[in-house]
Each structure stands twice: as structure tokens, then as C-alpha cells.
Design an enzyme around this catalytic site. Structure first.
Site, PDB file in Angstrom:
ATOM      1  NE  ARG A 268      43.043  47.453  38.897  1.00 42.52           N
ATOM      2  CZ  ARG A 268      42.309  46.357  38.824  1.00 42.52           C
ATOM      3  NH1 ARG A 268      42.885  45.173  38.981  1.00 42.52           N
ATOM      4  NH2 ARG A 268      41.023  46.427  38.621  1.00 42.52           N
ATOM      5  NE  ARG A 283      51.004  41.282  37.603  1.00 40.76           N
ATOM      6  CZ  ARG A 283      49.957  40.805  38.286  1.00 40.76           C
ATOM      7  NH1 ARG A 283      49.253  41.600  39.052  1.00 40.76           N
ATOM      8  NH2 ARG A 283      49.632  39.540  38.202  1.00 40.76           N
ATOM      9  CD  GLU A 355      41.804  37.884  37.686  1.00 36.00           C
ATOM     10  OE1 GLU A 355      42.701  37.491  38.444  1.00 36.00           O
ATOM     11  OE2 GLU A 355      41.059  38.846  37.935  1.00 36.00           O
ATOM     12  CB  SER A 358      37.512  39.106  38.755  1.00 38.50           C
ATOM     13  OG  SER A 358      37.403  38.647  40.067  1.00 38.50           O
ATOM     14  NE  ARG A 397      45.518  40.715  33.006  1.00 37.82           N
ATOM     15  CZ  ARG A 397      45.617  40.306  34.263  1.00 37.82           C
ATOM     16  NH1 ARG A 397      44.811  39.356  34.721  1.00 37.82           N
ATOM     17  NH2 ARG A 397      46.520  40.828  35.064  1.00 37.82           N
TER      18      ARG A 397
END
Length: 430
Positions: A268, A283, A355, A358, A397
Site C-alpha cells: 500500500r 503502517r 486495528e 477488518s 500488527r
RNA sequence: GGAGAGGUGGCCGAGUGGUUGAAGGCGCAGCACUGGAAAUGCUGUUUAGCUGUAAGGUUAACGAGGGUUCGAAUCCCUCCCUCUCCGCCA
């Protein structure tokens, strides 16, 4: 994408649902263009019908040995030419309308489910439940180092040299760090496979059509890495290749539900998040993830979402990592989702839940974009499948949560019990 | 990367300009035959758009997009994909 028929016939309903997301969605251009297109289509098919008649008539006469030079045939040909001239004018107009309508439709997000809580933005998300309070380490928190600090101290995370090799927002996992990452991947794949998901190793370079099918394109092009020469993209999530496995196919209803999971690296660009989470594993431009995807009948998609959520939380429970479940409000829903739960894991150094998964039900939104249908034996016609996707889980994560939650006073990190059989060591020390 | 072959319905496979959405076969569904089944026979069997309360009507689709023609699965052009051989290569 949304159903143009639904927009046409229930525009009030669609407008209301879109409004729940906030932002400005104007349906009137679509409705207007759609009306024009249908009018054109009617005229065009009438002309086409006449043209077919003429062709057939000439064909019949010729077959019976008619002379192509007779008045009758000449006249028919003449009329055929006239019809053709009219069609030549209408056709491009109609095509242009169809392209425009499609462009507009592809820009519209999914309608929120009626059960999705109303709200403007993430502050109005609703906490559903928490798990693992007994594993919280109240009082010790200020002593716990952030995962990037402990990781660098232990020599298992290397951000500096990753910059040399690539850029910022990349990492080298070294030694036991790399082994732990690999163990997590295997552990999660084993768990999800046990839960009934068929494992796939898909391509991670994927084409434009696939990204359009799941909704990343055309709106979010700046979020993905693009290999311009080959017009391929680095996958931002395995949701894309897994869901697109069945693009442009008609699945026998008896084969539903279909469950897949995959480990892939994900890429990303994180455009627009400069300065956010600049340290650590939270991130990165490249991260590992195990993803779950389901293709199901519309009748069962809501239960399937709850089940998928359990498959994701089962990982955290096995790892004894405290988490909470958040249901996203209408204003915070992703583009393709109708209903979405986020799972957030406890990060002691931040004193926050972050998070880590999801899980979304996209209804028929992706099914329609990617043209994935199912057919019931003996029934006329086809229906679009409902698609669901969820992380099961984000590996990096999870690693950061372990480095913090399993940190010990002596600066070492314990390996969670369930992972020990995957590794040659039970503690990470210098 | 070089040379060649090819892409037709759920599958196999015919079809080089004229009622071809597409022969034939397989598969599938229904009916008949049977005590029941197999075999056999008959009938049916794509999807999508528009229109219609419905029955129906109509258009489109033979890898994709253009072109020639009154008319294209069939002729021409461009692109994509698959296969075979050679080269290169983890």
C-alpha cells in the site's frame, strides 16, 4: 457497484442509504443519462429489427435464385443503406452514454446495511465487546517498550537498513523476528484451514480488472503500486485475488458457500498518511497478511459475517492477546462494505487498541462489479453472490502486539504457547 | 524473445457470406416404457438488455475491439489469451 435498476426504481431509498455515509452523492445525472440511453436503445433496436428483416428478405430471394439486379432487391438494399446510416448515428451516442453511466456507477460506494449504526466518522463507531481483560497488564504499562524499540534492541527488527534497501516504511525482519513472522503465517493458515477455508497462493501482481472488481479502482488508484509497463498492480490485500478467482463465472448454487484463505504480502502506498504511525510495524508499504474470503448465497451472508468474525478472533484468543470488536458506523464504512466489524488488539505502549482485522460483508456489490453469479438448478436466470472478506490476521500488527504484550521485565519476549511448536525457541533474547 | 497452430453453447465438436442462437454427440431435466431400474424413445435444455400485468415481442452475444456488406461464426485489420517447438531462466 449498485444496481442501475434499483437506482432507477427506488431512487429515494438509494439516496437515503447513500446519505447515511455522509458526503455528497448525486443520482440525478445517472438517472438522466439512463433515461436517454433507454430511449436510444428502443429506437436503435427497432431499426436493427428492420435491418434484420431486410437482410432476411434479400437472403430468401437470393436463395431462390433471384437476380440481385431486380428492382425489388435494389430497393431493399437501398432501404438497408438508409437504416444503416441512421444506426451509424445512434450507435456511438448510445455507447457513449453507456460508458458514462458505467463510470458514474463505479464511483458510487455500497449502500450501508440497515443494521449498520448511523454516524459521521470513526468517533461514532460502536464497541460491541471486549475480550482478554485478564491479560491486560495494568500498572506495568509505562515499563513496556514500544515494539519497535524492543525489536531493535533484540536485533529482530531493522528499519534503518530497510531504508537503504527500499525506503522508509519498510522493515527487515532478522533472525528470530523472521522466524516469528513465518510461524505466525503458518499458525494462522493452519487455523483458518481447519475452520474450513481452502488455502490459495494467488498472484500478487494483479490486473486493473481485478482491482475494479473488488472496488479499489477506479477511485483509489493512488493507494496501490502500479507497474506501468505491464499494467499490473501490487496487490493491496489478498481480498482482491481471492474474490476475483471467480470473476465472470456462474457458480452452481450447490457449491456455495465457498471459503478461501491466503497468505500474501500486501502493498500500500499509504498516500495521505504522512506523519501517521511513522515508527514501527503498524503502517508499512509492505506487510504480510492472512486473508479470508467467502462467496455465499444472499440468504446467509449475515450469519457468514458473524462466523468469519469468530474465525478472526479465534486467533487472538489462542494467542491470548486482549482485543475489542468495533462495529463501523455508516460514515466510516469502506467503499465496498455494507457492514463491517473491526477487531482491535491491545498495544500496551500506546495504551490503545489498534486495528488488526477488518471483516466486511459486501453484499452483491463486488459480485456485480466482478460479475460473479450463481445459478440454482431448475431455476431460471442467475443471481449475484454475496462476498465477504476479513483479515485473519494482519501478521505485522500481530507481531507488534506480541512484542509488547509478551515483553518481560528483563527485556526479553516470551513466545506465546500456541506458537512454540512452530519455533525452535520459547523466548526472544539478545 | 523467435517459429507455428488455435480460440464456437455446461462439455466435445461441425460450420469459409444468406431465415445459424448456431448441425451432431455427451451431459442435464421432464414424459413414455418398467414391479423398480438400466437400456431405449420422445420433448425440452444459454445469458443479458429494453418493452409488456402476463403470454409474448424485440435486440445483443461464436476470445475482445474495429472494418467491408443489404446481410458476418464465416472476409479484412488491431489487440488479448491458449497450445507446440526453439531460446533464456528460478
Amino acid at each position: 457497484m449498485l444496481d442501475i435498476k434499483q437506482i432507477r426504481e427506488n431512487s429515494e431509498f438509494v439516496r437515503d442509504r447513500l446519505d447515511r455515509r455522509g458526503g455528497d452523492y448525486d443520482l440525478s445525472p445517472i438517472l438522466e443519462l439512463d433515461k436517454q440511453q433507454r430511449e436510444l436503445q428502443t429506437t436503435r433496436s427497432q431499426l436493427q429489427a428492420r435491418s434484420n428483416e431486410i437482410g432476411k428478405a434479400i437472403g430468401q430471394k437470393m436463395r431462390r435464385g433471384g437476380n440481385p439486379k431486380t428492382e425489388e432487391i435494389k430497393n431493399l438494399k437501398e432501404e438497408g443503406n438508409q437504416v444503416k446510416a441512421q444506426l451509424a448515428e445512434l450507435e456511438p451516442q448510445e455507447k457513449e452514454l453507456i460508458v458514462k453511466i458505467n463510470e458514474l456507477l463505479l464511483q458510487l460506494p455500497n449502500l450501508p446495511a440497515d443494521t449498520s449504526p448511523l454516524g459521521q466518522n470513526e468517533t461514532e463507531n460502536v464497541e460491541i465487546r471486549r475480550w482478554g481483560d485478564e491479560y491486560l497488564r495494568g500498572g506495568e504499562e509505562e515499563k513496556i517498550l514500544p515494539h519497535w524499540e524492543i525489536g531493535e534492541k533484540l536485533g529482530i527488527l531493522d528499519f534503518k537498513r530497510a531504508v537503504k534497501i527500499a525506503q522508509s516504511r519498510f522493515v527487515n525482519l532478522i533472525g528470530k523476528g523472521a522466524a516469528l513472522e513465518r510461524a505466525l503465517i503458518n499458525f494462522m493458515l493452519d487455523k483458518q484451514t481447519e475452520a474450513g477455508y481452502v488455502e490459495v497462493m494467488p498472484p500478487v501482481l494483479i490486473n486493473t480488472q481485478s482491482l475494479t472488481g473488488t472496488g479499489q479502482l477506479p477511485k483509489f488508484a493512488e493507494e496501490s503500486f502500479h507497474c506501468v509497463e505491464d499494467d499490473l498492480w501490487l496487490t493491496p490485500t489478498a481480498e482482491v485475488p481471492l474474490t476475483n478467482l471467480y470473476r465472470d463465472e456462474v457458480i452452481d448454487a450447490a457449491e456455495l458457500p465457498i471459503y478461501h484463505c491466503a497468505y500474501t504480502p500486501c502493498f500500500r502506498r499509504e498516500a495521505g498518511s504522512y506523519g501517521k504511525d511513522t515508527r514501527g510495524l503498524i503502517r508499512l508499504h509492505q506487510f504480510n497478511k492472512v486473508e479470508m474470503v467467502k462467496l455465499v448465497s444472499p440468504d446467509t451472508s449475515m450469519e457468514e459475517l458473524e462466523a468469519m468474525l469468530k474465525n478472526a478472533t479465534a486467533i487472538l484468543e489462542a494467542l491470548k492477546l486482549p482485543y475489542r470488536i468495533i462495529e463501523l458506523c455508516t460514515g466510516d464504512l469502506g467503499f465496498s462494505a455494507a457492514k463491517c466489524y473491526d477487531i482491535e488488539v491491545w498495544l500496551p505502549s500506546a495504551g490503545k487498541y489498534r486495528e488488526i482485522s477488518s471483516c466486511s460483508n459486501c453484499w452483491d456489490f463486488q459480485g456485480r462489479r466482478a460479475n460473479i453469479r450463481f445459478k440454482e438448478k431448475g431455476k431460471k436466470g442467475t443471481n449475484y453472490v454475496h462476498t465477504l472478506n476479513g483479515s485473519g490476521l494482519a501478521i505485522g500488527r500481530t507481531m507488534s502486539a506480541i512484542l509488547e504484550n509478551y515483553q518481560q521485565a528483563d527485556g526479553t519476549v516470551k513466545i506465546p504457547e500456541v506458537l512454540q511448536s512452530y519455533l525452535q525457541f520459547t523466548v526472544i533474547e539478545k
